[in-house]
Design a protein around this motif. Sequence first.
Motif, PDB file in Angstrom:
ATOM      1  N   SER A 157      -3.926  16.866 -17.674  1.00  0.00           N
ATOM      2  CA  SER A 157      -2.484  16.655 -17.775  1.00  0.00           C
ATOM      3  C   SER A 157      -1.999  15.901 -16.540  1.00  0.00           C
ATOM      4  N   HIS A 158      -1.270  14.830 -16.781  1.00  0.00           N
ATOM      5  CA  HIS A 158      -0.705  14.036 -15.681  1.00  0.00           C
ATOM      6  C   HIS A 158       0.429  14.814 -15.030  1.00  0.00           C
ATOM      7  N   VAL A 159       0.410  14.912 -13.683  1.00  0.00           N
ATOM      8  CA  VAL A 159       1.449  15.673 -12.985  1.00  0.00           C
ATOM      9  C   VAL A 159       2.303  14.817 -12.053  1.00  0.00           C
ATOM     10  N   GLY A 160       1.906  13.578 -11.832  1.00  0.00           N
ATOM     11  CA  GLY A 160       2.706  12.716 -10.961  1.00  0.00           C
ATOM     12  C   GLY A 160       1.866  11.596 -10.400  1.00  0.00           C
ATOM     13  N   ASP A 161       2.475  10.803  -9.538  1.00  0.00           N
ATOM     14  CA  ASP A 161       1.798   9.670  -8.909  1.00  0.00           C
ATOM     15  C   ASP A 161       1.823   9.833  -7.397  1.00  0.00           C
ATOM     16  N   LEU A 162       0.734   9.413  -6.758  1.00  0.00           N
ATOM     17  CA  LEU A 162       0.636   9.472  -5.304  1.00  0.00           C
ATOM     18  C   LEU A 162       0.940   8.085  -4.734  1.00  0.00           C
ATOM     19  N   ASP A 163       1.998   7.994  -3.929  1.00  0.00           N
ATOM     20  CA  ASP A 163       2.288   6.739  -3.242  1.00  0.00           C
ATOM     21  C   ASP A 163       1.227   6.478  -2.188  1.00  0.00           C
ATOM     22  N   LEU A 164       0.847   5.221  -2.047  1.00  0.00           N
ATOM     23  CA  LEU A 164      -0.213   4.833  -1.117  1.00  0.00           C
ATOM     24  C   LEU A 164       0.359   3.961  -0.009  1.00  0.00           C
ATOM     25  N   THR A 165      -0.237   4.067   1.176  1.00  0.00           N
ATOM     26  CA  THR A 165       0.219   3.321   2.341  1.00  0.00           C
ATOM     27  C   THR A 165      -0.978   2.773   3.106  1.00  0.00           C
ATOM     28  N   THR A 241      -0.719   4.043  12.387  1.00  0.00           N
ATOM     29  CA  THR A 241       0.608   3.473  12.173  1.00  0.00           C
ATOM     30  C   THR A 241       0.617   2.747  10.829  1.00  0.00           C
ATOM     31  N   PRO A 242       1.720   2.789  10.075  1.00  0.00           N
ATOM     32  CA  PRO A 242       1.782   2.069   8.785  1.00  0.00           C
ATOM     33  C   PRO A 242       1.715   0.565   8.997  1.00  0.00           C
ATOM     34  N   ARG A 243       1.245  -0.144   7.961  1.00  0.00           N
ATOM     35  CA  ARG A 243       1.116  -1.604   8.015  1.00  0.00           C
ATOM     36  C   ARG A 243       1.931  -2.234   6.892  1.00  0.00           C
ATOM     37  N   PRO A 244       3.246  -2.397   7.091  1.00  0.00           N
ATOM     38  CA  PRO A 244       4.079  -3.012   6.049  1.00  0.00           C
ATOM     39  C   PRO A 244       3.803  -4.499   5.862  1.00  0.00           C
ATOM     40  N   ASP A 245       2.993  -5.097   6.759  1.00  0.00           N
ATOM     41  CA  ASP A 245       2.681  -6.516   6.628  1.00  0.00           C
ATOM     42  C   ASP A 245       1.594  -6.780   5.592  1.00  0.00           C
ATOM     43  N   LEU A 246       0.986  -5.726   5.036  1.00  0.00           N
ATOM     44  CA  LEU A 246      -0.026  -5.888   4.003  1.00  0.00           C
ATOM     45  C   LEU A 246       0.603  -5.687   2.623  1.00  0.00           C
ATOM     46  N   PRO A 247      -0.025  -6.198   1.564  1.00  0.00           N
ATOM     47  CA  PRO A 247       0.598  -6.158   0.230  1.00  0.00           C
ATOM     48  C   PRO A 247       0.901  -4.736  -0.232  1.00  0.00           C
ATOM     49  N   PRO A 248       2.001  -4.544  -0.971  1.00  0.00           N
ATOM     50  CA  PRO A 248       2.342  -3.213  -1.488  1.00  0.00           C
ATOM     51  C   PRO A 248       1.279  -2.704  -2.446  1.00  0.00           C
ATOM     52  N   LEU A 249       1.125  -1.395  -2.456  1.00  0.00           N
ATOM     53  CA  LEU A 249       0.085  -0.755  -3.253  1.00  0.00           C
ATOM     54  C   LEU A 249       0.693  -0.024  -4.440  1.00  0.00           C
ATOM     55  N   THR A 250       0.078  -0.162  -5.599  1.00  0.00           N
ATOM     56  CA  THR A 250       0.517   0.578  -6.782  1.00  0.00           C
ATOM     57  C   THR A 250       0.091   2.039  -6.649  1.00  0.00           C
ATOM     58  N   PRO A 251       0.996   2.993  -6.905  1.00  0.00           N
ATOM     59  CA  PRO A 251       0.622   4.410  -6.802  1.00  0.00           C
ATOM     60  C   PRO A 251      -0.536   4.771  -7.730  1.00  0.00           C
ATOM     61  N   LEU A 252      -1.241   5.828  -7.358  1.00  0.00           N
ATOM     62  CA  LEU A 252      -2.340   6.338  -8.169  1.00  0.00           C
ATOM     63  C   LEU A 252      -1.896   7.586  -8.916  1.00  0.00           C
ATOM     64  N   PRO A 253      -2.215   7.681 -10.211  1.00  0.00           N
ATOM     65  CA  PRO A 253      -1.848   8.892 -10.949  1.00  0.00           C
ATOM     66  C   PRO A 253      -2.700  10.084 -10.512  1.00  0.00           C
TER      67      PRO A 253
END
Length: 289
Positions: A157-165, A241-253
């Motif tokens: 059962s799908h419960v959500g998506d994990l945002d990636l950084t 440290t986060p790297r906002p200069d790299l391409p955005p990532l699609t969340p993982l289910p």
Amino acid sequence: MEKVLDIVPLRSFVAVADRGGFQRAATHLHLSQAAVSQHVRRLEAATGRRLVERDGRRSRFTPDGDQLLGYARRILALHDESLRSFDVEDEATVVIGSTEHAAAQLLPLLTAALERFLPDHRVRYRLDRGTALRADLGAGRLDLALLLGPADDPLASHVGDLDLTWYSAPGWTRPTGPIPIVAFDNPCALRTRALETLADHRITAEIGAEANQLAGVHAATAAGLGVAVLATFGTTPQGLTPRPDLPPLTPLPLAVWRRQALDPAVFWHTTSALRHLLAAATTPIAQGA
């Protein structure tokens, strides 16, 4: 003196992580806070490492503490499995497997939620790679497993998506050549997502370092060996440290898988709790120790 990792201190150590602090761990274990603190000091003496340190008015696990936590969960899981094989079990137990990506942020909150909804059940965890968890679930060694990927099975059962950084060491600079990736050993959904995202943006990449545990990925990234893709629920791991200069990532289910004969009520309460926790993860969730 021989160095020994005793079961009782390890259980206190895991309770500190799962319950979100020393006092809550002590209450759960029916011990004094001083006893739990003494157990952690015994583990620090055995490992020769600082495992917990003060962070303002709170405490947090050090990288060595995070590493030991993974081992502690595995040791306790094998210990308890051994007792169960001899029918030594005094209460209903739910055994939940999880990859490390979800464990640090979700499991303490999930434990507290299940304590309310399933008060007659004891919850135990096993942390491992996704392939191993799938095998354990199929063999009946797990009741539930939190796995990255689609819920493409009637038992999931799908419960959500994990945002990636993207993360790197603070002083890391992007090279002119291929971007080095710090990744988990294959197979790994985060590794695949990192490489595919860069390829989609026509950015060349190579694996700069590999590790089989989260602590290793953190250490290699903090050492400047490359960038890593992590699911951290809005927190920033120590030394990165986060790297906002790299391409955005699609969340993982994220999906919860169950064994065939599991009590439907246990499955429903677990999936409901996780959906609520993931929906609330728009604000930072930090692990107290």
